[in-house]
Design an enzyme around this catalytic site. Structure first.
Site, PDB file in Angstrom:
ATOM      1  N   LYS A  21       0.840  -1.212   0.000  1.00 17.36           N
ATOM      2  CA  LYS A  21       0.000   0.000   0.000  1.00 17.36           C
ATOM      3  C   LYS A  21       0.872   1.258   0.000  1.00 17.36           C
ATOM      4  O   LYS A  21       0.709   2.135  -0.849  1.00 17.36           O
ATOM      5  CB  LYS A  21      -0.949   0.022   1.206  1.00 17.36           C
ATOM      6  CG  LYS A  21      -1.893  -1.173   1.261  1.00 17.36           C
ATOM      7  CD  LYS A  21      -2.930  -1.033   2.358  1.00 17.36           C
ATOM      8  CE  LYS A  21      -2.387  -1.158   3.778  1.00 17.36           C
ATOM      9  NZ  LYS A  21      -1.856  -2.488   4.117  1.00 17.36           N
TER      10      LYS A  21
ATOM     11  N   ARG B 263      -9.746   0.160   9.250  1.00  6.85           N
ATOM     12  CA  ARG B 263      -9.234  -1.179   9.569  1.00  6.85           C
ATOM     13  C   ARG B 263     -10.250  -1.991  10.361  1.00  6.85           C
ATOM     14  O   ARG B 263      -9.986  -3.157  10.681  1.00  6.85           O
ATOM     15  CB  ARG B 263      -7.965  -1.048  10.402  1.00  6.85           C
ATOM     16  CG  ARG B 263      -6.668  -1.375   9.652  1.00  6.85           C
ATOM     17  CD  ARG B 263      -5.550  -1.192  10.650  1.00  6.85           C
ATOM     18  NE  ARG B 263      -4.291  -1.757  10.298  1.00  6.85           N
ATOM     19  CZ  ARG B 263      -3.298  -1.101   9.680  1.00  6.85           C
ATOM     20  NH1 ARG B 263      -3.482   0.124   9.252  1.00  6.85           N
ATOM     21  NH2 ARG B 263      -2.147  -1.677   9.476  1.00  6.85           N
TER      22      ARG B 263
ATOM     23  N   ARG C 205      11.060  -5.745   4.240  1.00  2.00           N
ATOM     24  CA  ARG C 205      10.914  -4.353   4.695  1.00  2.00           C
ATOM     25  C   ARG C 205      11.701  -4.122   6.000  1.00  2.00           C
ATOM     26  O   ARG C 205      12.245  -3.049   6.215  1.00  2.00           O
ATOM     27  CB  ARG C 205       9.419  -4.033   4.894  1.00  2.00           C
ATOM     28  CG  ARG C 205       9.162  -2.580   5.255  1.00  2.00           C
ATOM     29  CD  ARG C 205       7.699  -2.223   5.133  1.00  2.00           C
ATOM     30  NE  ARG C 205       6.882  -2.861   6.169  1.00  2.00           N
ATOM     31  CZ  ARG C 205       5.555  -2.871   6.173  1.00  2.00           C
ATOM     32  NH1 ARG C 205       4.884  -2.302   5.187  1.00  2.00           N
ATOM     33  NH2 ARG C 205       4.882  -3.457   7.143  1.00  2.00           N
TER      34      ARG C 205
ATOM     35  N   ARG D  89      11.161  -0.483  11.525  1.00  2.00           N
ATOM     36  CA  ARG D  89       9.858  -0.543  12.194  1.00  2.00           C
ATOM     37  C   ARG D  89       9.867  -1.646  13.221  1.00  2.00           C
ATOM     38  O   ARG D  89      10.030  -2.819  12.884  1.00  2.00           O
ATOM     39  CB  ARG D  89       8.752  -0.815  11.158  1.00  2.00           C
ATOM     40  CG  ARG D  89       8.337   0.409  10.382  1.00  2.00           C
ATOM     41  CD  ARG D  89       7.218   0.099   9.424  1.00  2.00           C
ATOM     42  NE  ARG D  89       6.046  -0.525  10.045  1.00  2.00           N
ATOM     43  CZ  ARG D  89       4.870  -0.624   9.438  1.00  2.00           C
ATOM     44  NH1 ARG D  89       4.712  -0.151   8.211  1.00  2.00           N
ATOM     45  NH2 ARG D  89       3.860  -1.192  10.046  1.00  2.00           N
TER      46      ARG D  89
ATOM     47  N   ARG E 234      -0.297  -9.440  13.726  1.00  5.20           N
ATOM     48  CA  ARG E 234      -0.884  -8.437  12.823  1.00  5.20           C
ATOM     49  C   ARG E 234      -1.674  -9.115  11.702  1.00  5.20           C
ATOM     50  O   ARG E 234      -2.713  -8.632  11.280  1.00  5.20           O
ATOM     51  CB  ARG E 234       0.214  -7.538  12.245  1.00  5.20           C
ATOM     52  CG  ARG E 234       0.687  -6.498  13.261  1.00  5.20           C
ATOM     53  CD  ARG E 234       2.041  -5.936  12.915  1.00  5.20           C
ATOM     54  NE  ARG E 234       2.078  -5.245  11.650  1.00  5.20           N
ATOM     55  CZ  ARG E 234       3.195  -5.092  10.918  1.00  5.20           C
ATOM     56  NH1 ARG E 234       4.339  -5.588  11.348  1.00  5.20           N
ATOM     57  NH2 ARG E 234       3.153  -4.434   9.794  1.00  5.20           N
TER      58      ARG E 234
HETATM   59  P1  AMP Z   1       0.588   0.455   9.103  1.00  2.00           P
HETATM   60  O1  AMP Z   1       1.712   1.415   8.869  1.00  2.00           O
HETATM   61  O2  AMP Z   1      -0.637   0.809   8.320  1.00  2.00           O
HETATM   62  O3  AMP Z   1       1.006  -0.980   8.929  1.00  2.00           O
HETATM   63  O4  AMP Z   1       0.172   0.608  10.636  1.00  2.00           O
HETATM   64  C1  AMP Z   1       1.060   0.285  11.678  1.00  2.00           C
HETATM   65  C2  AMP Z   1       0.294   0.093  12.975  1.00  2.00           C
HETATM   66  O5  AMP Z   1      -0.377   1.311  13.325  1.00  2.00           O
HETATM   67  C3  AMP Z   1      -0.812  -0.950  12.926  1.00  2.00           C
HETATM   68  O6  AMP Z   1      -0.335  -2.267  13.140  1.00  2.00           O
HETATM   69  C4  AMP Z   1      -1.705  -0.481  14.072  1.00  2.00           C
HETATM   70  O7  AMP Z   1      -1.133  -0.807  15.325  1.00  2.00           O
HETATM   71  C5  AMP Z   1      -1.639   1.026  13.922  1.00  2.00           C
HETATM   72  N1  AMP Z   1      -2.695   1.519  13.009  1.00  2.00           N
HETATM   73  C6  AMP Z   1      -2.525   2.082  11.783  1.00  2.00           C
HETATM   74  N2  AMP Z   1      -3.699   2.404  11.219  1.00  2.00           N
HETATM   75  C7  AMP Z   1      -4.657   2.007  12.100  1.00  2.00           C
HETATM   76  C8  AMP Z   1      -6.079   2.025  12.104  1.00  2.00           C
HETATM   77  N3  AMP Z   1      -6.772   2.502  11.046  1.00  2.00           N
HETATM   78  N4  AMP Z   1      -6.730   1.553  13.186  1.00  2.00           N
HETATM   79  C9  AMP Z   1      -6.060   1.080  14.263  1.00  2.00           C
HETATM   80  N5  AMP Z   1      -4.724   0.995  14.321  1.00  2.00           N
HETATM   81  C10 AMP Z   1      -4.013   1.456  13.259  1.00  2.00           C
END
Ligand code: AMP
Length: 188
Positions: free
Chosen positions: A14, A89, A128, A134, A146
């Site tokens: 994404k 999400r 990654r 991260r 996750r």
């Molecule tokens: P991402 O960069 O999108 O993989 O997000 C990293 C982490 O941020 C996720 O594993 C969640 O812990 C948190 N996070 C990101 N977006 C959301 C969301 N829309 N709702 C809840 N937690 C989120």
């Protein structure tokens, strides 16, 4: 205004595809994950609370991300739309998004879903982890959690957007360029 949901499991690509999409369609990219990581880096109170959840592969509360999205909608000018990456999400977030967008007299335009098999998720995230620092990519048990969270809480959104006639699935396997042209074809 266009409101695109960029959907897919962790590691689907994404973030990688978002740059080209926002450029081609003059969109504002909103990644809730990136917004949360900046809060953590800045050491804000919200960042401190979010860090423990994120590092363990849990979702942050719906209200936290909904407020972030609403603030971005209000504060952004001069674009033709928004590209929401990593949001919604949960079903509650998807419903909240519909209400936010309706307040602006608009509708969610489409859900662009980049799909890859679970086996590829782990390979992509392991890769990654070597390039990006991260914490949530570094521990296999967190990655596993996750993926489980994605299946349990996020995957039901596929049905939600299918029922609304807004779901567009893209094959996320192959090279970055291959996936990008599939996305452009669908969006055009
Ligand atoms: P991402 O960069 O999108 O993989 O997000 C990293 C982490 O941020 C996720 O594993 C969640 O812990 C948190 N996070 C990101 N977006 C959301 C969301 N829309 N709702 C809840 N937690 C989120």
């Amino acid at each position: 205004m266009k409101y695109y949901v960029l959907f897919g499991p962790p590691g689907a690509g994404k973030g990688t595809q978002a740059g080209a999409m926002v450029e081609r369609y003059n969109l504002c990219h909103i990644s809730t994950g990136e917004l949360l990581r900046s809060e953590i880096a800045a050491g804000t109170e919200l960042g401190l609370k979010a860090k423990a959840l994120i590092d363990n592969g849990n979702l942050v509360p719906d209200q936290v991300v909904e407020d972030m999205i609403e603030a971005k909608f209000r504060g952004t000018k001069g674009v033709d739309g928004f590209l929401l990456d990593g949001f919604p999400r949960t079903l509650a977030q998807a419903e909240a998004l519909d209400s936010m967008v309706e307040k602006h007299g608009e509708n969610v335009t489409a859900c662009i879903s980049i799909m890859i098999p679970d086996s590829l998720i782990k390979t992509r995230i392991a890769h990654r982890a070597l390039v990006e620092d991260r914490a949530d990519d570094a521990r296999p048990e967190v990655v596993e959690h996750r993926i489980e969270t994605y299946h349990a809480k996020t995957e039901p959104l596929i049905q939600f957007y299918k029922a609304a006639g807004k779901y567009k699935e893209i094959d996320g396997t192959g090279t970055i360029e291959e996936v990008r042209s599939r996305i452009f074809e669908a969006m055009d």
